[in-house]
Design a protein around this motif. Structure first.
Motif, PDB file in Angstrom:
ATOM      1  N   MET A 256      52.191  45.411  23.599  1.00  0.00           N
ATOM      2  CA  MET A 256      52.146  45.700  24.886  1.00  0.00           C
ATOM      3  C   MET A 256      53.907  45.089  25.542  1.00  0.00           C
ATOM      4  O   MET A 256      53.800  46.122  26.914  1.00  0.00           O
ATOM      5  N   ILE A 257      54.093  44.452  25.708  1.00  0.00           N
ATOM      6  CA  ILE A 257      54.764  43.854  25.643  1.00  0.00           C
ATOM      7  C   ILE A 257      56.351  44.942  25.157  1.00  0.00           C
ATOM      8  O   ILE A 257      57.200  44.858  26.441  1.00  0.00           O
ATOM      9  N   GLN A 258      56.278  45.316  23.982  1.00  0.00           N
ATOM     10  CA  GLN A 258      57.849  46.398  24.282  1.00  0.00           C
ATOM     11  C   GLN A 258      57.335  47.821  25.332  1.00  0.00           C
ATOM     12  O   GLN A 258      58.315  48.317  25.724  1.00  0.00           O
ATOM     13  N   ASN A 277      56.513  44.226  35.893  1.00  0.00           N
ATOM     14  CA  ASN A 277      56.915  42.927  35.400  1.00  0.00           C
ATOM     15  C   ASN A 277      55.351  42.044  35.441  1.00  0.00           C
ATOM     16  O   ASN A 277      56.073  40.983  35.009  1.00  0.00           O
ATOM     17  N   GLN A 278      54.483  42.540  36.092  1.00  0.00           N
ATOM     18  CA  GLN A 278      53.284  41.581  36.200  1.00  0.00           C
ATOM     19  C   GLN A 278      52.733  41.228  34.985  1.00  0.00           C
ATOM     20  O   GLN A 278      52.392  40.436  34.606  1.00  0.00           O
ATOM     21  N   VAL A 279      52.462  42.361  34.764  1.00  0.00           N
ATOM     22  CA  VAL A 279      51.585  42.819  33.018  1.00  0.00           C
ATOM     23  C   VAL A 279      52.938  42.356  31.728  1.00  0.00           C
ATOM     24  O   VAL A 279      52.091  41.591  30.973  1.00  0.00           O
ATOM     25  N   ARG A 280      53.928  42.373  31.760  1.00  0.00           N
ATOM     26  CA  ARG A 280      54.687  41.998  31.083  1.00  0.00           C
ATOM     27  C   ARG A 280      54.582  40.187  31.325  1.00  0.00           C
ATOM     28  O   ARG A 280      54.586  39.609  30.365  1.00  0.00           O
ATOM     29  N   ALA A 281      54.674  39.943  32.469  1.00  0.00           N
ATOM     30  CA  ALA A 281      54.566  38.052  32.640  1.00  0.00           C
ATOM     31  C   ALA A 281      53.334  37.703  31.476  1.00  0.00           C
ATOM     32  O   ALA A 281      53.517  36.731  31.186  1.00  0.00           O
ATOM     33  N   LEU A 282      52.247  38.752  32.447  1.00  0.00           N
ATOM     34  CA  LEU A 282      50.947  38.052  31.303  1.00  0.00           C
ATOM     35  C   LEU A 282      51.118  38.156  30.061  1.00  0.00           C
ATOM     36  O   LEU A 282      50.793  37.216  29.440  1.00  0.00           O
TER      37      LEU A 282
END
Length: 613
Positions: A256-258, A277-282
């Protein structure tokens, strides 16, 4: 007459013996008195008195009084005209009554003990077996009802049988070898065989008795063992499933992060990039949560053990040491009873100090014994922690830091009753204090409960561990097994000897060789620094400064006293010692110089004191 029937009437037999012996003794004494004999014959009265007092302890004194009184009355009636004979008879009567009382008292206590042990044997909730070692092997002499029930056999079938009727010969032999070595065995798990060829698991205890007898007690734990095995199997499967789940979750989160990272790199839409950016932070937050649960899952699985604090810290010393940070550990002999994950707690706290101290130059780990326990202290001289965050840093995943986290540290410590607090001052450094209850720590070599550790490593490397002083000298506390190192140096200093029960000894090493030594000695009412000594061959290199610096840093949480030679007071003042009146010394420390008769100054000795900073 049938012998068994006759013996079943043993009370009647005892009564006849007592009555017949009493009548015979009194009658013979009567005949003796009639013939002028009053010396030897009264000893026959002891026979019925002893028999009666032994058989009927509660009535022994009364029966002895009756027999003695009858004898005395007979003497008065037959030889009443001889005052000396009456006095002798009175004395004998009192002796007879006294013997009756003594035998009755001892028999009564013996009967109480017998009833107690019989009650314990026959009415115990554990199986009990009395075994006698004979030429034919170890034979069962007696069993209680519980043993018969657990072994699924009748008591008559067990009495006289060998232990191998329900116990394998190898297991029996090993068990009795242990009894012979130790005198008693407690809660050994073994297997007994049942008549239907099945088996049961039991916990067996045993102790040696006189006359080649052994008392064996056991309880059946088959169901408990099966439950434990089932629970272990289920736990192993759950751990495997958990491991698989964690691996899949980690892999999914990483993907997911990648994916978000790739999408963000190819997207020019500002709004969409904000969502990315929000998805990456979560995703990162989820990754941290997985990491925390991974750290926490092994907590409490392994039993607590005695862990050497110094060994833990030194095992990670290379990873903790930074070129600009001096890490000094003064916990050589301290062992703490803790969950094995305590290792991770210490490494995390030390690593955090170096990673987040920013301005940190020194990391010091010491301990301080206090009423009710001990404080293990990790302190640094970095930026410290703000006052309003001293409590919240122990909250769950405070600050979003990955890794074990202070929350997990606190939980691990709590398994064995330890607590942790941060007591430093912002701007002056962080100070973490782990409080250990009194039963949760020991000082190596200080007693039977804290045995001396064997020496590790060779003498060639013995002086390479420890903290480096600015003079280049390596300083460390000696283990109990290394006290002879200090005593070898003290040979030139009053033949001083160390005592691991009261002493902490610090030595300086140059090129692996001990060159200086100092001691902090615990008295009933205070701590005394003494035996600070550098042999003449090593003087002039600052070695005494090195060992004094180490001692004060390690023991400085306590008030320290000393008797300084007057020309060395300036030296000791550099380490916080100030001159005091002789009367300010604790009594046990002052008494060490009782020969000075209150005139320490005249003896060229100056009392000094150092208060904790």
């Amino acid at each position: 007459m049938n012998l068994h029937h006759f013996l079943s009437k043993r009370d009647l037999v005892w009564d006849v013996l007592i009555g017949a012996s009493a009548f015979t003794a009194l009658f013979i004494n009567l005949l003796g008195l009639l013939n002028g004999i009053s010396v030897a014959l009264p000893h026959l009265l002891y026979i019925p008195v002893v028999l009666a007092a032994y058989r009927y302890p509660k009535w022994g004194l009364v029966i002895a009084g009756c027999i003695g009184g009858t004898y005395f009355l007979t003497v008065i009636l037959v030889a009443g005209d001889s005052f000396s004979t009456i006095i002798e008879a009175l004395v004998r009567t009192l002796v007879v009554i006294g013997i009756g009382w003594l035998i009755a008292f001892l028999s009564f206590r013996l009967r109480e003990r017998q009833d107690l042990y019989q009650g314990l044997f026959y009415h115990s909730e554990a199986g009990s077996i009395l075994v006698r070692d004979s030429p034919q092997g170890r034979l069962i002499e007696e069993v209680n009802d519980k043993a018969s029930e657990l072994l699924h056999r009748m008591a008559p079938d067990l009495t006289g049988a060998p232990l191998t009727v329900f116990w394998s010969s190898d297991a029996e032999q090993e068990f009795f070898l242990q009894i012979m070595r130790e005198g008693a065995v407690h809660a050994v798990e073994t297997v007994f065989l049942l008549p239907d060829e099945s088996s049961e698991t039991v916990l067996v205890s045993a102790a040696l008795l006189p006359q080649k007898r052994v008392i064996i007690t056991f309880v059946e734990i088959t169901r408990r063992v099966h439950a434990e095995n089932a629970l272990k199997a289920a736990n192993d499967k759950l751990k495997l499933l958990s491991r698989i789940s964690h691996d899949h979750l980690h892999r999914t989160v990483d993907q997911m992060i990648q994916t978000v990272k790739n999408a963000d790199a190819h997207c020019n839409d500002t709004v969409a990039r904000g969502f990315f950016n929000q998805v990456r932070a979560l995703s990162l937050h989820l990754s941290r949560q997985l990491f925390l649960t991974e750290s926490y899952k092994n907590l409490g699985i392994s039993p607590p053990a005695w862990l050497g604090v110094q060994q833990i810290l030194e095992s990670a010393n290379l990873s903790l040491t930074s070129g600009s940070v001096s890490a000094r550990f003064w916990t050589e002999r301290l062992e703490i009873y803790a969950d094995p994950l305590f290792h991770d707690v210490l490494i995390h706290l030390a690593g955090n100090a170096i990673s987040h101290g920013i301005t940190i130059k020194n990391l010091i780990v010491t301990y301080h014994e206090i009423p009710g326990g001990l404080d293990l202290i990790l302190e640094d001289d970095g930026i410290g922690i703000p006052e309003d965050k001293k409590q919240s840093i122990f909250d769950y995943d405070e600050g979003g830091h990955a890794g074990i986290g202070l929350f997990i540290c606190r939980e691990i410590l709590g398994v064995t009753g330890m607590t942790i607090a941060e007591t430093g001052t912002e701007g002056n450094g962080a100070r973490f204090v782990i409080h250990v209850p009194s039963e949760g720590y020991r000082i190596e070599g200080s007693g039977i409960a804290a045995p001396v550790r064997s020496l590790s490593g060779s003498s060639a490397t013995a002086g390479l561990r420890g903290a480096q002083h600015r003079t280049g000298t390596i300083v460390r506390e000696l283990s109990a097994a290394e006290f002879p190192v200090a005593e070898a140096l003290w040979t030139e200093y009053h033949q001083t000897k160390g005592d691991p029960r009261t002493d902490r000894i610090f030595a300086g090493f140059s090129e692996g060789e001990a060159v200086s030594v100092a001691r902090c000695q615990k008295h009933p009412d205070g701590f005394e620094v003494d035996a600070v000594f550098t042999p003449s061959a090593y003087r002039g290199h600052g070695y005494s400064h090195a060992v004094m610096g180490g001692l004060v840093e390690a023991c400085g949480h306590d008030t320290l006293f000393m008797h300084s030679v007057k020309n060395l007071t300036v030296f000791y003042s550099q380490y916080g010692f100030v001159s005091i009146a002789e009367s300010e010394l604790p009594p046990s420390i002052r008494d060490r110089y009782a020969w000075a008769e209150g005139e320490m100054e005249g003896a060229n000795v100056a009392p000094m004191k150092r208060s904790p900073h």
